[in-house]
Design a protein around this motif. Structure first.
Motif, short mmCIF file in Angstrom:
data_model
loop_
_atom_site.label_atom_id
_atom_site.label_comp_id
_atom_site.label_asym_id
_atom_site.label_seq_id
_atom_site.Cartn_x
_atom_site.Cartn_y
_atom_site.Cartn_z
N GLU A 1 9.52 5.72 17.29
CA GLU A 1 10.67 5.42 16.43
C GLU A 1 10.83 3.91 16.28
N PHE A 2 11.28 3.48 15.09
CA PHE A 2 11.52 2.06 14.82
C PHE A 2 12.79 1.91 14.00
N ASP A 3 13.45 0.77 14.21
CA ASP A 3 14.63 0.46 13.41
C ASP A 3 14.26 -0.10 12.06
N SER A 4 13.17 -0.87 12.04
CA SER A 4 12.75 -1.56 10.80
C SER A 4 11.23 -1.58 10.72
N ILE A 5 10.73 -1.63 9.50
CA ILE A 5 9.29 -1.78 9.26
C ILE A 5 9.08 -2.93 8.29
N ILE A 6 8.19 -3.85 8.66
CA ILE A 6 7.86 -5.00 7.81
C ILE A 6 6.39 -4.90 7.41
N LEU A 7 6.13 -4.89 6.13
CA LEU A 7 4.76 -4.76 5.61
C LEU A 7 4.16 -6.14 5.38
N ALA A 8 3.38 -6.61 6.35
CA ALA A 8 2.67 -7.88 6.21
C ALA A 8 1.29 -7.57 5.64
N THR A 9 1.29 -7.00 4.44
CA THR A 9 0.08 -6.45 3.84
C THR A 9 -0.51 -7.33 2.75
N GLY A 10 -0.02 -8.55 2.63
CA GLY A 10 -0.64 -9.50 1.74
C GLY A 10 -0.14 -9.45 0.30
N SER B 1 14.05 6.08 7.07
CA SER B 1 15.48 5.87 6.87
C SER B 1 15.97 4.49 7.29
N GLY B 2 15.11 3.74 7.99
CA GLY B 2 15.51 2.40 8.42
C GLY B 2 15.24 1.35 7.36
N GLU B 3 15.32 0.10 7.76
CA GLU B 3 15.08 -1.00 6.82
C GLU B 3 13.58 -1.18 6.62
N PRO C 1 0.83 -1.21 0.00
CA PRO C 1 0.00 0.00 0.00
C PRO C 1 0.86 1.26 0.00
N GLU C 2 0.29 2.35 -0.49
CA GLU C 2 1.00 3.63 -0.53
C GLU C 2 0.75 4.40 0.77
N PHE C 3 1.56 4.12 1.78
CA PHE C 3 1.45 4.86 3.03
C PHE C 3 2.07 6.24 2.87
N PRO C 4 1.41 7.29 3.37
CA PRO C 4 2.02 8.63 3.32
C PRO C 4 3.39 8.62 4.01
N GLY C 5 4.37 9.20 3.36
CA GLY C 5 5.69 9.32 3.96
C GLY C 5 6.54 8.08 3.91
N ILE C 6 6.10 7.05 3.19
CA ILE C 6 6.84 5.78 3.21
C ILE C 6 8.26 5.95 2.66
N SER C 7 8.44 6.89 1.74
CA SER C 7 9.75 7.09 1.16
C SER C 7 10.71 7.81 2.11
N LYS C 8 10.18 8.41 3.17
CA LYS C 8 11.02 9.15 4.12
C LYS C 8 11.75 8.23 5.09
N MET D 1 4.22 7.57 7.79
CA MET D 1 5.55 7.15 8.20
C MET D 1 6.47 8.36 8.19
N THR D 2 7.45 8.33 9.08
CA THR D 2 8.39 9.42 9.22
C THR D 2 9.80 8.91 8.96
N ARG D 3 10.76 9.81 9.04
CA ARG D 3 12.14 9.40 8.83
C ARG D 3 12.59 8.39 9.89
N GLU D 4 12.11 8.57 11.10
CA GLU D 4 12.57 7.71 12.21
C GLU D 4 11.58 6.60 12.57
N GLY D 5 10.35 6.64 12.04
CA GLY D 5 9.38 5.63 12.45
C GLY D 5 8.01 5.87 11.86
N ALA D 6 7.01 6.08 12.75
CA ALA D 6 5.63 6.22 12.26
C ALA D 6 4.80 7.04 13.22
N LYS D 7 3.80 7.74 12.65
CA LYS D 7 2.76 8.40 13.41
C LYS D 7 1.48 7.57 13.26
#
Length: 390
Positions: free
Chosen positions: A311-320, A156-158, A147-154, A297-303
């Motif tokens: 803040e998060f080190d990594s984000i995993i999209l279990a979006t199917g 900086s983590g994995e 999915p196209e989450f707002p700010g996903i390109s920002k 999503m933000t540079r350091e994590g998510a709102k």
């Protein structure tokens, strides 16, 4: 200079696009009635999704008797819930048993029905396959859905889709946001905990969580047995009562149940209930944190939608996953498929289209649905086979 025309190959039997469980099931049922099929698979082996897009600790959520392809069961030595590697080995043995030899490395670019000739033309790089019947066996889960989450390109983590996840070992000590609370999201969180990561799981929608077993029996098996004798809503009521007794009320944990029961919801929308294999106890203990939907999503994590930011080190999209049919089957196969690449006709009618077009593995009912489709396709083509050959 114009590129040379591809080699044209006229095949006697059906052209099957896809060498996963659905394509193998269709080819085996056809072979059993003496009809050869040409199976086109873009990867270099059978069942690429299972080999490449699943995590290491995966086991089947249902007992093996509900996950068998037509005409051949699992080896007796396999456990009740086979592992990923065992299932792949079973598929390879299945293909060998029925003499199925897919043409690997054949990525289908397009398929069209030639109305003038009454034949399907299926084009791959350098070769065009021509036949009377086309079986679409790429299934519902052919491509990762991102999915196209707002700010996903920002961020900086994995960032990865669950199809890229193999093990929590590389996430040890890290804060990980898992977006999605289906079976994959739950199991990834469980695996992360076992490797000393700190997962948070985004629950965007209501979800049914059921125990894998009740009273020593498979929950799915109980549901299948009850459906033979009782109305669907009563079956759902029984399952939810038993789930409440075993798991407790999941709503205080942030896992609100849908209004429709688990089996009714599966039939209506294809949304599979989560089969708990240990994640729920970790949610109760606080090792897996449940969060509300992501606003951006933000540079350091998510709102999150509740206004919190983390803040998060990594984000995993279990979006199917999604169907890839619209990418290559032109005109939706004469209008048989929707824009999303699923048959327009609901189960149990979606397996047959017009002009020799068939679909297998789009029932949203797992291997049992695949078997239903494959058997029907073989029976239907058999009725036409001798006429076509005369």
């Amino acid at each position: 200079m114009a590129s040379p025309a591809p080699k044209a190959t006229l095949v006697p039997g059906p052209i099957i696009v896809g060498g996963g469980p659905s394509g193998l099931a269709a080819a085996a049922c056809l072979a059993a009635v003496g009809i050869p099929a040409t199976v086109l698979e873009k990867s270099d082996d059978v069942a690429p999704l299972w080999r490449n897009w699943t995590y290491d600790r995966l086991t089947l959520h249902l007992p093996k008797q509900f996950c068998e392809l037509p005409l051949m069961g699992f080896p007796a030595s396999y456990p009740k819930y086979p592992t990923k590697d065992q299932f792949i080995s079973y598929l390879k043995s299945y293909a060998a048993a029925f003499g199925i030899t897919p043409r690997f490395g054949c990525s289908v670019e397009r398929a069209d029905f030639d109305a003038a000739e009454g034949l399907w033309r299926v084009r791959t790089p350098g070769e065009e396959f021509i036949g009377k019947w086309l079986v679409v066996a790429t299934g519902e889960n052919a491509e990762p859905l991102v999915p196209e989450f707002p700010g996903i390109s920002k961020f900086s983590g994995e960032l990865m889709h669950s199809s890229e996840y193999k093990s929590g070992e590389v996430f040890e000590g890290k804060k990980v946001l898992v977006v999605g609370c289906g079976n994959s999201g739950m199991e990834i969180c469980l695996d992360l905990c076992r490797h000393n990561a700190r997962p948070s799981m985004v629950v965007r929608n209501n979800v049914h969580v059921l125990p894998r077993e009740m009273m020593g029996c498979s929950t799915f098996g109980i549901a299948m047995a009850l459906r033979k004798w009782l109305p669907l809503k009563l079956v759902d009521s029984i399952l939810l009562f038993m789930a409440q007794m075993k798991l407790g009320n999941t709503e205080p944990l942030g896992l609100r149940r849908p209004k429709a029961g688990p089996i009714e919801l599966k039939d209506l929308t294809g949304k599979t209930p989560v089969i708990d294999v240990g994640a729920l106890s970790l949610i109760k203990s606080g090792m897996i944190k449940v969060t509300e939907g992501v606003r951006e999503m933000t540079r350091e994590g998510a709102k999150f939608v509740d206004g919190k930011e983390e803040e998060f080190d990594s984000i995993i999209l279990a979006t199917g996953y999604k169907s890839c049919v619209p990418l290559w089957l032109k005109g939706g196969g004469g209008g048989h498929f929707t824009e999303e690449g699923l048959p327009k006709a609901p189960f149990p009618k979606g397996w047959k289209g017009k002009n020799g077009l068939y679909a297998v593995g789009f029932t949203r009912r797992g291997i049992l649905g695949t078997s239903f489709d494959a058997r029907n396709i073989a029976r239907d083509i058999k009725l036409q086979w001798h006429v076509a050959r005369s």
